[in-house]
Scaffold this motif. Sequence first.
Motif, PDB file in Angstrom:
ATOM      1  N   UNK A   1      23.572 -69.656 111.302  1.00  0.00           N
ATOM      2  CA  UNK A   1      23.790 -69.024 112.595  1.00  0.00           C
ATOM      3  C   UNK A   1      23.563 -67.529 112.419  1.00  0.00           C
ATOM      4  N   UNK A   2      22.715 -66.946 113.298  1.00  0.00           N
ATOM      5  CA  UNK A   2      22.432 -65.521 113.153  1.00  0.00           C
ATOM      6  C   UNK A   2      23.452 -64.686 113.932  1.00  0.00           C
ATOM      7  N   UNK A   3      23.249 -63.381 113.900  1.00  0.00           N
ATOM      8  CA  UNK A   3      24.215 -62.466 114.507  1.00  0.00           C
ATOM      9  C   UNK A   3      24.357 -62.677 116.006  1.00  0.00           C
ATOM     10  N   UNK A   4      23.305 -63.195 116.661  1.00  0.00           N
ATOM     11  CA  UNK A   4      23.334 -63.417 118.106  1.00  0.00           C
ATOM     12  C   UNK A   4      23.817 -64.820 118.474  1.00  0.00           C
ATOM     13  N   UNK A   5      24.132 -65.627 117.466  1.00  0.00           N
ATOM     14  CA  UNK A   5      24.627 -66.964 117.734  1.00  0.00           C
ATOM     15  C   UNK A   5      23.561 -68.041 117.768  1.00  0.00           C
ATOM     16  N   UNK A   6      22.307 -67.701 117.491  1.00  0.00           N
ATOM     17  CA  UNK A   6      21.251 -68.710 117.456  1.00  0.00           C
ATOM     18  C   UNK A   6      21.389 -69.548 116.188  1.00  0.00           C
TER      19      UNK A   6
END
Length: 547
Positions: A420-425
């Motif tokens: 999961x990346x910083x933007x929630x993707x």
Amino acid sequence: MPSERSYSHGTSTTPLLGETLGENLRGTVERFGDREALVVRSQGFRATYGELWQRVTATARGLLALGVKKGDRVGIWSPNRWEWVVLQFATARVGAILVNLNPAYKTAEIEYALRQSGVSVLVLAKAFRQSDYVAMLAEVRPRLPALRDAIVIDDDWDKLVGAGSFVTEQALAEREATLQFDDPINLQYTSGTTGFPKGATLTHHNILNNGYFVARACGYTERERVCIPVPFYHCFGMVMGNLACTTHGACMVVPGEAFDALAVLETVAAEKCTSLYGVPTMFIAELEHPRFDELRPTTLRTGIMAGSPCPVEVMKRVQSDMGMGEVTICYGMTETSPVSTQSGLDDPLDKRVGTVGRVHPHVEVKIVAPDTGDVVARGEPGELCTRGYSVMLGYWEDAEATRIAIDAAGWMHTGDLATMDAEGYVNIVGRIKDMIIRGGENVYPREIEEFLHTHPDIAEAQVIGVPSERYGEEVMAWVRPRPGTHLDAAALEGYCKGRIATYKVPRYWRIALEFPMTVTGKVQKFRMREIAVEELGLHRAAAVSTA
């Protein structure tokens, strides 16, 4: 900081629907009764929402006439037909549990599913492709004591509906008044690592809300015309397709019984479809069809690509050549009704093809270390877990498998490795469960291995997935012969045909006297895969995993 952990909650100001399928459809009929609801081009069938409601009502009364009680299992073994859609809602209105049966099932599979679920009424097509359903059922029926009635759609549908004339609408209304939205309403078989298919038990609340929020993510209104070439027996068809439409008054447009690229292109053109569904291989077949330029879509806006790896170039062509500028990617599993994450209409291309989007409304996702269960930091890989309204009740009559899949805190463990990346993707990077995804079909090696072990000359069988540019992955079997016997790939393929579904039959075979092993005697499937890729000259497509 908590925000640095791989956890995301789909907060939403749009409430969940607290209704049964029947109640929701009734509301749609009241609002959009004169709008077209269902078109099945292969059958020449058209119905408005008002007409669909009448057919559902008549069929529900027919089920009551057969003595179907709340909680009874009613099986449907058929390709995509209008009767499938009607039965989906008719069973829901009488409180029966619809058991979805894969049209590709052969005798061993259909016998197991019918017996394990305790189906008392089976609605089936007469035949599909090379499969004679009636003959196959006759072969296994003596071993199915719970099966009371078999209704062949082609011969008996009118009799089923006619029997309903002896049941009053008041009786149907009284049955509906006993239903709750948390009642089980659907049972879908998903093969498991234990070798036997497991029945994911889903409620009105599970699938109705998932279809509703999938539709909202695609921006659906009552003006949408959604082309559904994916199978109804799977959540992609009956939830993301049918229920996404019926919750918004949109039109379900079905090209035919099974996928055919030309039929899809012709249907989109003739019916002016605004949305199109498919796994990547379907979109590839449409784009590469010789008549694509002639039938190039001009009305499409959105759609869903899911079910297997999504190559970047395919996504670009779907957007540019098919006009689907707002196409979305979905990820999920049958056990979560199915969608847990979905890309947004305006997400940048790299997020649409490099991730499976962000968490759905009213759903939680977290990524944990498989060995400890601790939530990992953003960017670190771990097992993806899902919690919320969408998680199934459990596996039908299999408490142990349910306990393994859903932990004490209500988290469904997907078996997929993700980041999961910083933007929630979320990005799917691998699978803990040794599952193969072939053209959108989930294939579990253990199930095929156990079947291969029924061959008298096979001492050991190991099944792996190997890369395929066309299907994402193909099935390969490594088999070790018993001493003094000889195995032949063509003969082994013949042994499988007619006994297991065609998509499960290994595409590649390797006859080996020994397998790659660890020092402790465990088979190294990753080495098998590496050897196969090198020897067969296979290339892995750059992709993300979706479901």
